[in-house]
Motif scaffolding. Structure first.
Motif, mmCIF file in Angstrom:
data_model
loop_
_atom_site.group_PDB
_atom_site.id
_atom_site.type_symbol
_atom_site.label_atom_id
_atom_site.label_comp_id
_atom_site.label_asym_id
_atom_site.label_seq_id
_atom_site.Cartn_x
_atom_site.Cartn_y
_atom_site.Cartn_z
ATOM 1 N N GLY A 54 0.029 12.064 6.339
ATOM 2 C CA GLY A 54 0.626 11.364 5.131
ATOM 3 C C GLY A 54 -0.246 11.259 3.891
ATOM 4 N N LYS A 60 9.615 11.726 3.621
ATOM 5 C CA LYS A 60 10.002 10.432 3.898
ATOM 6 C C LYS A 60 10.841 10.087 4.975
ATOM 7 C CE LYS A 60 9.216 8.872 -0.912
ATOM 8 N NZ LYS A 60 7.846 8.270 -0.691
ATOM 9 N N ARG A 109 4.499 8.908 -6.596
ATOM 10 C CA ARG A 109 4.104 7.467 -7.100
ATOM 11 C C ARG A 109 5.291 6.872 -7.998
ATOM 12 N NH1 ARG A 109 -1.512 6.445 -7.510
ATOM 13 N NH2 ARG A 109 -1.152 5.178 -9.258
ATOM 14 N N ASN A 220 6.481 -0.393 -8.015
ATOM 15 C CA ASN A 220 5.374 0.474 -8.281
ATOM 16 C C ASN A 220 4.388 0.041 -9.175
ATOM 17 O OD1 ASN A 220 4.423 3.223 -9.142
ATOM 18 N ND2 ASN A 220 5.106 3.668 -7.192
ATOM 19 N N GLY A 255 -2.143 3.094 7.349
ATOM 20 C CA GLY A 255 -1.343 3.389 6.289
ATOM 21 C C GLY A 255 -0.846 1.837 5.675
ATOM 22 N N GLU A 277 9.242 2.008 2.723
ATOM 23 C CA GLU A 277 8.691 3.173 3.317
ATOM 24 C C GLU A 277 7.180 3.122 3.939
ATOM 25 O OE1 GLU A 277 9.041 5.334 -0.671
ATOM 26 O OE2 GLU A 277 6.826 5.116 -0.674
ATOM 27 N N ASN A 279 3.425 4.668 3.887
ATOM 28 C CA ASN A 279 2.529 5.688 3.267
ATOM 29 C C ASN A 279 1.287 5.848 4.254
ATOM 30 O OD1 ASN A 279 3.676 5.853 0.355
ATOM 31 N ND2 ASN A 279 3.714 3.720 0.819
ATOM 32 N N SER A 283 -2.903 6.381 1.751
ATOM 33 C CA SER A 283 -2.430 4.939 1.064
ATOM 34 C C SER A 283 -3.683 4.224 0.203
ATOM 35 C CB SER A 283 -2.170 4.064 2.042
ATOM 36 O OG SER A 283 -0.805 4.457 2.737
#
Length: 346
Positions: A54, A60, A109, A220, A255, A277, A279, A283
């Protein structure tokens, strides 16, 4: 004048600093662990069932396939050059309705993540996308967090931090345009160029008194979301619930899970939530970006979690998980940068 104000705003708020500065102590830590493991790509073993652990170039969709379907929204994978009719048939079979979320299968991102309201917007999006795309139903919960989960060798898993996310929400006063309201908040103003591309003339609209709009409905940081440390919400019940959940995700040890949920009370019980999701090795413990925290706190959290990843990777390697060879790792980095350029062309 505005540029100067924003420059100084970023200068005194380390959450906006270049990652090369923020990650300075981790570089030395990484070199030490690479020496100890005799591998520059030891992190590959942190999550053995996820490509490269990852860290980069992970799909994904492949990660979703590891998760029980009750825990994430309906999702379909679209390949480049698929016909619109074929895509609409897939959407119909999956029982996904507009509006929906479109995003790259291999992300960057939050780049190219969009909420699409109809077939025309979907068609426009796919014309620009030169990469595999996920189409995903909207999650029916309004609150979003990032929950960092770590399962150290021979120990039960634990939650090491929670970040709550405050979206870019404007509230109307019946007088000011959206553009004028954006100018009143430096965090929002930093995003003005992207918002102009997204909303165009709509920024000249005036909201009614009390009317609100969520300018960017994706949690985000680089898209303007404010990160707030909510680690105080971690309880023994929540840890127990997420140990039960994460034990059902094969090979997941390290993660951050981005989650939308109804309430912390329900989340602690493991109900009324969905995973946006997962990560893996890349992460960040994003609770560190809370503006109340210093750069020293950020460095402490980064090095603490990087140490966890090292311990997990080393143990998984001992149990058969592979490290990438130097040649394999270099090739993956090349693939990553090639994909990076493709996403930025969107």
């Amino acid at each position: 004048m505005i540029k100067i104000k924003l420059f100084f705003h970023k200068l005194i708020h380390w959450e906006y600093w270049p990652y090369q500065v923020v990650y300075l102590p981790v570089y030395f830590q990484y070199l030490y662990y690479a020496f100890r493991t005799k591998s520059f790509f030891f992190f590959n073993a942190s999550n053995p069932t996820i490509k490269n652990g990852g860290f980069f170039m992970e799909s994904k969709k492949e990660i979703y396939d590891l998760i029980p379907t009750d825990y994430y929204p309906k999702t379909i994978l679209i390949h480049p050059n698929e016909t619109l009719n074929s895509i609409l048939e897939k959407i119909n079979i999956a029982n996904i309705i507009f509006p929906l979320i479109a995003k790259p299968d291999i992300g960057l991102r939050g780049t190219a993540v969009k909420k699409l309201y109809n077939t025309e917007e979907l068609q426009d999006y796919l014309k620009k996308a030169k990469f595999e795309v996920l189409l995903q139903e909207l999650i029916p919960f309004e609150n979003e967090i990032g929950l960092f989960y770590v399962k150290l060798p021979n120990q039960p898993g634990k939650i090491t931090g929670i970040v709550s996310k405050e979206f870019m929400i404007l509230k109307g006063n019946g007088k000011n345009t959206l553009r004028e309201l954006i100018h009143q908040n430096k965090r929002y103003l930093i995003q003005l160029k992207a918002l102009e591309e997204e909303y165009k003339d709509k920024l000249n609209a005036v909201l009614k008194i009390g009317e609100t709009i969520n300018l960017v409905p994706y949690g985000n940081h680089c898209r303007g979301t404010k990160f707030v440390d909510a680690s105080h919400e971690i309880t023994a019940e929540m840890i127990e619930s997420f140990n039960r959940i994460c034990n059902q995700i094969d090979g997941f040890h390290f993660g951050r899970m981005d989650i939308m949920y109804k309430s912390y009370e329900d989340l602690a019980k493991g109900k009324n939530f969905q995973i946006v999701e997962i990560n893996g090795a890349i992460s960040e413990p994003t609770h560190m970006y809370d503006p109340k925290h210093s750069i020293w706190f950020g460095w402490k959290e980064l090095t603490r979690h990087f140490h966890y990843m090292y311990l997990i990777s080393k143990n998984n390697h001992k149990n058969g998980a592979k490290y990438l060879t130097f040649k394999e790792g270099v090739q993956e980095f090349k693939n990553h940068h090639k994909h990076y350029d493709t996403i930025l062309e969107f």
